[in-house]
Design a protein around this motif. Structure first.
Motif, PDB file in Angstrom:
ATOM      1  N   ALA A  51     -81.660   0.948 -32.978  1.00  0.00           N
ATOM      2  CA  ALA A  51     -82.849   0.647 -32.286  1.00  0.00           C
ATOM      3  C   ALA A  51     -82.313   0.794 -30.873  1.00  0.00           C
ATOM      4  O   ALA A  51     -83.057   1.384 -29.868  1.00  0.00           O
ATOM      5  CB  ALA A  51     -83.101  -0.494 -32.646  1.00  0.00           C
ATOM      6  N   ARG A  52     -81.068   0.293 -30.395  1.00  0.00           N
ATOM      7  CA  ARG A  52     -80.597   0.713 -29.021  1.00  0.00           C
ATOM      8  C   ARG A  52     -80.630   1.849 -28.665  1.00  0.00           C
ATOM      9  O   ARG A  52     -80.877   2.181 -27.417  1.00  0.00           O
ATOM     10  CB  ARG A  52     -79.619  -0.353 -28.741  1.00  0.00           C
ATOM     11  N   ALA A  53     -79.902   2.705 -29.630  1.00  0.00           N
ATOM     12  CA  ALA A  53     -79.752   3.866 -29.382  1.00  0.00           C
ATOM     13  C   ALA A  53     -80.950   4.623 -29.036  1.00  0.00           C
ATOM     14  O   ALA A  53     -81.137   5.750 -28.433  1.00  0.00           O
ATOM     15  CB  ALA A  53     -78.968   4.781 -30.395  1.00  0.00           C
ATOM     16  N   ALA A  54     -82.143   4.060 -29.819  1.00  0.00           N
ATOM     17  CA  ALA A  54     -83.273   4.795 -29.693  1.00  0.00           C
ATOM     18  C   ALA A  54     -84.169   4.496 -28.412  1.00  0.00           C
ATOM     19  O   ALA A  54     -85.297   4.746 -28.035  1.00  0.00           O
ATOM     20  CB  ALA A  54     -84.213   4.475 -30.750  1.00  0.00           C
ATOM     21  N   GLY A  55     -83.509   3.461 -27.495  1.00  0.00           N
ATOM     22  CA  GLY A  55     -83.992   3.146 -26.371  1.00  0.00           C
ATOM     23  C   GLY A  55     -84.642   1.788 -26.313  1.00  0.00           C
ATOM     24  O   GLY A  55     -85.132   1.111 -25.317  1.00  0.00           O
ATOM     25  N   ALA A  56     -84.383   0.911 -27.431  1.00  0.00           N
ATOM     26  CA  ALA A  56     -84.743  -0.570 -27.384  1.00  0.00           C
ATOM     27  C   ALA A  56     -84.193  -1.344 -26.344  1.00  0.00           C
ATOM     28  O   ALA A  56     -82.840  -1.221 -26.176  1.00  0.00           O
ATOM     29  CB  ALA A  56     -84.444  -1.083 -28.725  1.00  0.00           C
ATOM     30  N   ALA A 111     -85.695  13.536 -30.812  1.00  0.00           N
ATOM     31  CA  ALA A 111     -86.981  13.319 -31.095  1.00  0.00           C
ATOM     32  C   ALA A 111     -87.754  11.885 -30.820  1.00  0.00           C
ATOM     33  O   ALA A 111     -88.336  10.998 -31.783  1.00  0.00           O
ATOM     34  CB  ALA A 111     -87.498  13.772 -32.507  1.00  0.00           C
ATOM     35  N   LEU A 112     -87.354  11.219 -29.684  1.00  0.00           N
ATOM     36  CA  LEU A 112     -87.392   9.866 -29.503  1.00  0.00           C
ATOM     37  C   LEU A 112     -89.122   9.604 -29.508  1.00  0.00           C
ATOM     38  O   LEU A 112     -89.376   8.544 -29.860  1.00  0.00           O
ATOM     39  CB  LEU A 112     -86.738   9.516 -27.872  1.00  0.00           C
ATOM     40  N   THR A 113     -89.709  10.271 -28.787  1.00  0.00           N
ATOM     41  CA  THR A 113     -91.094  10.152 -28.780  1.00  0.00           C
ATOM     42  C   THR A 113     -92.002  10.454 -30.059  1.00  0.00           C
ATOM     43  O   THR A 113     -93.266  10.121 -30.004  1.00  0.00           O
ATOM     44  CB  THR A 113     -91.694  10.780 -27.487  1.00  0.00           C
TER      45      THR A 113
END
Length: 409
Positions: free
Chosen positions: A226-231, A22-24
Motif C-alpha cells: 500500500a505504501r508503494a502504491a502511494g498510501a 498503473a497507479l491511477t
C-alpha cells in the motif's frame, strides 16, 4: 493471501511493479492537485481528516423480518433497513471516511437467506450502509467462505452495486493484489482487512487471494504494498479475538504489539467478538480490540451483544507524521420482546415496551428521549456506562480516549 515468506515477497514485488505502472487504474485516488476543500494534497503540513469505524454487520432473520415490515409500512416492496439504522446516520455521515465490517456472505435480493452457521444475508443491507454514509467495508471474516468462491463473488457484487468500496476478499488475483486506497480530503488512505480463520474452511491453495488470512508477515507485506502504491495512512481491519469475551485474548495482545512495533500501520480496528473490547495506545498506534456489533440479533442475546461502539478517530498531520486522537460513540440495538403466546393468542405489548429493532446512538437517544420510560432510560445508561468502562479498562483514558459526546446531566 499467501502466508509463506517466499510467496509474500513475490506478491509484494508484483504489486510494486503493477501499481507503479498503473497507479491511477484503481479508480479511487483523487487528482494530484488540491482537494475540493482546499487541503494540501502534495504532502504539506496541516492536513486532517476524520474516520468513523463500527462493529460487525450481521443480519439475522429477525432483522430481515423487521426490514420487510418497515418497507411495507412505508409503502415499499421488499425490504428496507433504513429505519433500523437511522439512529447512527448523523455520526457516520459526518465522518470524512466511514468504515464498516461486513461479516456475512450476501446472497440474492429475493433469497433464500440463511442464518448461523453458514450465513447468507440480504444484499439490500448494502444500500442502507451507503445511504447512512459508509464509504468502504472490510470483508475478511470467519464467515467469508461460508458459501465458497461464489459467496465471495456475490458479496462483492452487492457492495459494488451499492457504491461501497471493499477489501479483504477478492474475485481474482488482480483484485486481490491491488491495495484499496481512497482519497480522503487529499490524503491517500489505505484500508487492509484480514481474518484469523474461516470456521475450519481453508483458503484454496491455487486461489490464495480469495480472502486474506492473518499473519504478521502477510499484514506487513500488504502495508508495504500500500505504501508503494502511494498510501500515506494505513488502517487495518482485523477479525480476531474470542467471541463474547470483553477482554482481548493473549493472541490479540501479542499481535497488536508486533503490529505496532514492526509495521507502520496507523490504526488497528478489530471485529469478531460481538461484544465491545477495550481501546489502548501501543507505542504510537491506537488499537481498538473489538467494536462489538454494529447491527445483529443473535438467537440468544446476551445483553452485551446488543451493545456496540463507533470508533471516531481524528487524524492530523504534524511535522510529517500522523497524530491520531480517538473518540467513541456507544451504540445499542433495541430488541423487541419475543412474542408471548396465551390461550387467546399472542399477548399484546405493554405500554412502553420496544416494538421494533432499532440501532441507537445512546448519547443522542438519552438527550432526546423525554418520553422514555424509566426502564428504557436505565437500560440505555447501563449500556453507555458499561461500554465506556470496557473501552477504558486498559488505560486508554490517560492517552486521550474520550467520548465524542457525553451523556446529558
Amino acid at each position: 493471501m499467501k502466508n509463506s515468506a517466499s510467496t509474500v515477497t513475490l506478491r509484494t514485488a508484483a504489486l510494486t511493479v503493477l501499481l507503479a505502472t498503473a497507479l491511477t487504474g484503481c479508480g479511487l485516488l483523487g487528482d494530484s492537485g488540491d482537494s475540493a476543500d482546499g487541503a494540501k494534497a502534495g504532502g504539506g503540513s496541516g492536513r486532517s481528516f476524520t474516520v468513523a469505524a463500527a462493529g460487525d454487520v450481521l443480519i439475522h432473520p429477525e432483522l430481515t423480518t423487521q426490514a420487510e415490515q418497515d418497507a411495507k409500512a412505508a409503502g415499499k416492496k421488499g425490504m428496507d433497513f433504513g429505519a433500523i439504522m437511522a439512529g447512527v446516520k448523523p455520526v457516520i455521515s459526518k465522518a470524512d471516511l466511514a468504515i464498516c465490517h461486513m461479516e456475512p456472505v450476501l446472497g440474492k435480493p429475493e433469497g433464500p437467506f440463511q442464518t448461523f452457521p453458514d450465513f447468507l444475508a440480504p444484499p439490500q443491507i448494502t444500500t442502507t450502509l451507503k445511504d447512512i454514509g459508509y464509504d468502504t467495508c472490510s470483508t475478511a471474516s470467519n464467515h467469508a467462505l461460508d458459501h465458497g468462491e461464489g459467496g465471495v463473488g456475490s458479496t462483492l457484487a452487492a457492495l459494488d452495486k451499492a457504491g461501497l468500496k471493499h477489501t479483504g476478499s477478492a474475485r481474482n488475483q488482480q483484485e486481490g493484489t491491488k491495495p484499496l486506497i481512497l482519497d480522503v480530503k487529499g490524503v491517500k488512505v489505505a484500508q487492509l482487512s484480514f481474518a484469523g480463520g474461516f470456521n475450519g474452511r481453508q483458503v484454496p491453495a491455487d486461489k490464495p487471494w480469495l480472502v486474506n488470512k492473518t499473519s504478521l508477515d502477510a499484514i506487513s507485506a500488504a502495508e508495504k504494498a500500500a505504501r508503494a502504491a502511494g498510501a500515506e495512512v494505513v488502517i487495518l481491519s482485523i477479525h480476531w479475538g474470542t467471541e463474547h469475551q470483553p477482554a482481548p485474548n493473549g493472541l490479540q495482545l501479542s499481535l497488536a504489539r508486533k503490529i505496532a512495533e514492526k509495521t507502520g500501520i496507523n490504526l488497528v480496528i478489530g471485529h469478531h467478538a460481538h461484544v465491545v473490547q477495550p481501546m489502548e495506545k501501543v507505542g504510537d498506534t491506537w488499537i481498538a480490540y473489538g467494536l462489538g456489533n454494529q447491527l445483529a440479533r443473535h438467537a440468544v442475546p446476551s445483553g452485551l451483544s446488543e451493545e456496540g461502539v463507533i470508533g471516531w478517530f481524528e487524524f492530523a498531520e504534524k511535522n510529517g507524521t500522523w497524530d491520531v486522537q480517538p473518540r467513541y460513540v456507544p451504540t445499542f440495538v433495541e430488541l423487541p420482546p419475543d412474542a408471548e403466546q396465551t390461550d387467546t393468542g399472542v399477548k399484546p405489548l405493554e405500554a412502553g415496551q420496544v416494538k421494533d429493532h432499532r440501532l441507537l446512538d445512546l448519547a443522542t437517544a438519552l438527550k432526546d428521549g423525554r418520553d422514555l420510560s424509566e426502564q428504557r432510560r436505565a437500560r440505555y445508561r447501563l449500556a453507555y456506562d458499561r461500554t465506556q468502562g470496557t473501552l477504558l479498562n486498559r488505560g486508554g483514558g490517560k492517552d486521550g480516549l474520550k467520548p465524542l459526546a457525553g451523556l446529558p446531566d
